[in-house]
Enzyme design. Sequence first.
Site, mmCIF file in Angstrom:
data_model
loop_
_atom_site.group_PDB
_atom_site.id
_atom_site.type_symbol
_atom_site.label_atom_id
_atom_site.label_comp_id
_atom_site.label_asym_id
_atom_site.label_seq_id
_atom_site.Cartn_x
_atom_site.Cartn_y
_atom_site.Cartn_z
ATOM 1 N N LYS A 1 1.377 4.615 7.035
ATOM 2 C CA LYS A 1 0.547 5.395 6.117
ATOM 3 C C LYS A 1 1.030 6.839 6.073
ATOM 4 O O LYS A 1 1.792 7.280 6.916
ATOM 5 C CB LYS A 1 -0.930 5.401 6.568
ATOM 6 C CG LYS A 1 -1.576 4.043 6.636
ATOM 7 C CD LYS A 1 -1.760 3.458 5.265
ATOM 8 C CE LYS A 1 -2.348 2.060 5.349
ATOM 9 N NZ LYS A 1 -2.265 1.372 4.079
ATOM 10 N N SER B 1 0.792 -1.229 0.000
ATOM 11 C CA SER B 1 0.000 0.000 0.000
ATOM 12 C C SER B 1 0.825 1.280 0.000
ATOM 13 O O SER B 1 0.284 2.359 -0.215
ATOM 14 C CB SER B 1 -0.957 0.023 1.195
ATOM 15 O OG SER B 1 -0.239 0.184 2.404
#
Length: 137
Positions: free
Chosen positions: A86, A49
């Site tokens: 993230k 991701s």
Amino acid sequence: MKVIPIYVEAGITGFESPAAEYTELRLSLDELLIRHPNATFIGLANGDSMQEAGIFDGDLLIVDRAETIKHGDIIVANYNGAFVCKQLDAHRRLLLSAAKGYSAVAITEGDEFQLEGVVTCSIRLHRKSKELLVCMP
């Protein structure tokens, strides 16, 4: 950039190693990569991701807890019991992935959320050590 001069004279069958002049140089990766040693840990990236941010599955993440976390930083956080890496959108309270196909995740009042630190560096290993392979899922 330092150029290593190599001189070869006729009649000489060999020459000194180009690296010989560097035997006195001292390079510490800790000093180069870690600003706050007592507040830094190394994590292991898992998944795809964050690929468009240059973080790939199996990369080592240098995470500094002493750095002030700012909008747009790549962070490691405990989100509902799972450690995640993230990009932080502090203005909208979102966790953003850096790869297509992943939706932003909103941080709500009901979520368990704790910032663990800023990812200051990632290291890609081209040959994994046995010790590291034990840690990998």
